[in-house]
Design a protein around this motif. Structure first.
Motif, short mmCIF file in Angstrom:
data_model
loop_
_atom_site.label_atom_id
_atom_site.label_comp_id
_atom_site.label_asym_id
_atom_site.label_seq_id
_atom_site.Cartn_x
_atom_site.Cartn_y
_atom_site.Cartn_z
N VAL A 163 0.38 -1.36 -0.39
CA VAL A 163 0.01 -0.03 0.05
C VAL A 163 0.71 1.51 -0.28
O VAL A 163 1.79 1.29 0.98
CB VAL A 163 -0.87 0.21 1.10
CG1 VAL A 163 -1.77 1.24 1.57
CG2 VAL A 163 -1.68 -0.74 1.08
N ILE A 164 1.03 2.22 -0.98
CA ILE A 164 1.47 3.26 -1.45
C ILE A 164 1.13 4.09 -0.14
O ILE A 164 0.04 4.42 -0.60
CB ILE A 164 1.53 3.48 -1.97
CG1 ILE A 164 2.41 2.41 -2.83
CG2 ILE A 164 3.15 4.60 -2.42
CD1 ILE A 164 4.21 1.91 -3.30
N GLN A 173 2.17 10.54 -8.83
CA GLN A 173 1.69 9.45 -7.74
C GLN A 173 0.45 8.53 -8.52
O GLN A 173 -0.52 9.28 -8.47
CB GLN A 173 1.91 8.74 -6.84
CG GLN A 173 1.74 7.63 -6.58
CD GLN A 173 3.00 6.52 -6.62
OE1 GLN A 173 3.98 6.72 -6.02
NE2 GLN A 173 3.22 5.98 -7.98
N TRP A 174 1.24 7.70 -9.60
CA TRP A 174 0.50 6.94 -10.29
C TRP A 174 0.34 5.78 -10.20
O TRP A 174 1.25 5.06 -10.18
CB TRP A 174 0.45 7.20 -12.06
CG TRP A 174 0.13 9.30 -12.51
CD1 TRP A 174 0.91 10.43 -12.66
CD2 TRP A 174 -1.03 9.32 -12.62
NE1 TRP A 174 0.93 10.90 -12.29
CE2 TRP A 174 -0.53 10.96 -12.65
CE3 TRP A 174 -2.63 9.44 -11.93
CZ2 TRP A 174 -1.64 11.79 -12.37
CZ3 TRP A 174 -3.62 10.14 -12.32
CH2 TRP A 174 -2.74 11.83 -12.60
N LEU A 175 -1.29 5.07 -10.87
CA LEU A 175 -0.96 3.60 -10.39
C LEU A 175 0.30 3.31 -12.48
O LEU A 175 0.92 1.90 -12.71
CB LEU A 175 -2.12 3.11 -10.94
CG LEU A 175 -3.11 2.67 -10.21
CD1 LEU A 175 -3.93 2.11 -10.00
CD2 LEU A 175 -2.09 1.92 -8.97
N GLY A 180 -2.23 -1.85 -7.93
CA GLY A 180 -1.69 -0.91 -6.53
C GLY A 180 -2.24 -0.70 -5.68
O GLY A 180 -4.27 -0.56 -6.47
N THR A 181 -2.78 -0.11 -4.88
CA THR A 181 -2.85 0.72 -4.04
C THR A 181 -2.57 2.39 -3.47
O THR A 181 -0.93 2.17 -2.99
CB THR A 181 -3.74 -0.35 -2.99
OG1 THR A 181 -4.18 -0.97 -2.93
CG2 THR A 181 -3.90 1.24 -1.56
N LEU A 182 -3.22 2.94 -3.62
CA LEU A 182 -2.48 4.31 -3.37
C LEU A 182 -3.94 5.71 -2.62
O LEU A 182 -4.37 5.10 -2.72
CB LEU A 182 -2.17 5.84 -4.76
CG LEU A 182 -1.54 4.08 -5.61
CD1 LEU A 182 -1.56 5.75 -7.02
CD2 LEU A 182 -0.25 3.46 -5.56
N VAL A 183 -2.67 5.62 -1.12
CA VAL A 183 -3.81 6.88 -0.11
C VAL A 183 -3.17 8.03 -0.71
O VAL A 183 -1.91 8.25 -0.33
CB VAL A 183 -3.16 5.80 1.03
CG1 VAL A 183 -4.10 6.82 1.81
CG2 VAL A 183 -4.20 4.39 0.77
N VAL A 201 -7.19 4.83 -3.97
CA VAL A 201 -6.91 4.24 -5.58
C VAL A 201 -6.78 3.50 -5.45
O VAL A 201 -5.78 2.59 -5.01
CB VAL A 201 -6.57 5.25 -6.39
CG1 VAL A 201 -6.19 4.46 -7.58
CG2 VAL A 201 -7.16 6.67 -6.35
N SER A 202 -7.44 1.80 -6.22
CA SER A 202 -7.13 0.47 -5.47
C SER A 202 -7.87 -0.13 -6.81
O SER A 202 -8.58 -0.13 -7.00
CB SER A 202 -7.98 -0.04 -4.38
OG SER A 202 -6.37 -1.65 -4.17
#
Length: 383
Positions: A163-164, A173-175, A180-183, A201-202
């Protein structure tokens, strides 16, 4: 006193929130709908806009009341056993560690790369090989983006969820085609400010929906579920974004591109001026494969040594110029965290903490303020 006068204080940060007239159309829509929370039309529109930007379905994005709560709920949604070991960098904001603890897990504090100041997949592999962990929580330090293809390979190889913590990384920061999972954070000091708030975003199936449910106390709202509507499906919390914060975020989104361009130009100008003032003896965070920061919100320089940093801090303080030792103390030096964490060797982070200093950086910083800062840098270096 006039703006930029020699005796005026220079702040570290100045939030760049849209003016009241820019907010008015969204506030009028909110008032007309009489919808102020609980996933109203502005929140849904904001989530749709984020999903479009990331090329994902609306079900893969959800807003939250803050990035900290987003991290907690993502960690809860992964289904890790209680007390799982979560690898994270010691060079980060305290909320990364507190989110791990509040989710019921153990922060395993590790080192960062000497140039990018990030926890990399290679560092994580080495840490896992010597001291096995259950998940990894890299941080987009100061907004610097991670290489998501590299982290996807790490997940595929190890089976560990990643988890980023991209709190400062909106627009950077993009996928980028990877899973992946971004917060993200939408705090007032970020490049996309809502005052407070965040979003998740996941691409992991069902994760964003799970976070959405947990952010609404864990209440079931699905009529097709085996549970009655209104029953608790899980123990969640109140982490919903309000319509008011969504209104500010939508207004911010409307002018984000020009703001990001101005921030990049200001960063280049200030880095060049300060590097000249320091005779090339300061260093900056270096971009990795994922590229540079698209909308910088902080300006952090690495001084030649601790004594030089101390001189610069003292000179700035004497002239009313704010500074900050960002992400310090390091997490493994926080007395409130030490009893609950595991510490791995952190030589690069320790060295970074000896010399790093945050300097004033904000939109509409005027030339006189920049000149004062560069003169102080020259003084610190001459000493």
């Amino acid at each position: 006193m006039t703006a930029g006068a020699p005796t005026d204080p220079i702040p570290l940060l100045v939030p760049d929130v849209p003016d009241p007239l820019s907010l008015l159309p969204y506030l009028q829509r909110m008032h007309a709908a009489r919808y102020y929370s609980n996933g109203g039309p502005l929140v849904r529109e904001l989530e749709d806009r984020f999903a479009e930007r990331f090329g994902l379905g609306a079900e893969q994005v959800t807003t939250v009341a803050s990035a900290t709560l987003g991290l907690e709920l993502v960690l809860q949604s992964l289904g890790l056993r209680a007390g799982s070991r979560v690898l994270m960098p010691t060079f980060t904001f305290a909320a990364t560690a507190t989110a791990v603890l509040r989710a019921g897990h153990v922060p395993v504090l590790c080192d960062v790369d000497a140039d990018s100041w990030l926890l990399t997949p290679d560092i994580a592999r080495g840490a896992h090989a010597t001291d096995a962990v259950d998940a990894v929580l890299p941080v987009a330090a100061l907004g610097m983006p991670h290489d998501m293809a590299a982290w996807q390979r790490f997940e595929d190889e190890t089976g560990l969820p990643v988890v980023i913590d991209a709190a400062a990384g909106f627009g950077s920061q993009w996928l980028a085609g990877a899973s992946g999972t971004l917060v993200f954070s939408l705090h007032a000091t970020k490049s996309l400010p809502a005052g407070e708030g965040g979003f998740v975003v996941s691409s992991r199936p069902g994760l964003a929906a799970r976070v959405r449910q947990l952010a609404n106390f864990g209440i079931n709202l699905d009529p097709a579920s085996h549970l009655p509507v209104g029953a608790l499906a899980a123990v969640g919390t109140n982490a919903k974004m309000s319509e008011l914060h969504a209104a500010v975020a939508l207004a911010s989104l409307a002018c984000w591109e020009q703001g990001a361009q101005a921030r990049r130009a200001l960063q280049r100008e200030m880095q060049d001026a300060l590097a000249r003032a320091a005779d090339g003896r300061i260093a900056w965070q270096l971009a990795g494969p994922a590229g540079a920061i698209a909308a910088p919100t902080l300006l952090c320089a690495r001084m030649p040594d601790a004594a030089c940093r101390g001189r610069l801090e003292a000179l700035c303080a004497a002239q009313g110029i704010a500074t900050r030792r960002w992400y310090q103390p390091l997490m493994h030096r926080m007395e409130a965290l030490l009893p609950f964490c595991t510490l791995l060797p952190t030589p690069q982070a320790d060295a970074l903490a000896e010399t790093l200093i945050g300097l004033p950086f904000f939109p509409k910083m005027d030339p006189a303020q920049m000149q004062r800062l560069t003169r102080v840098m020259e003084q610190a270096m001459r000493s």
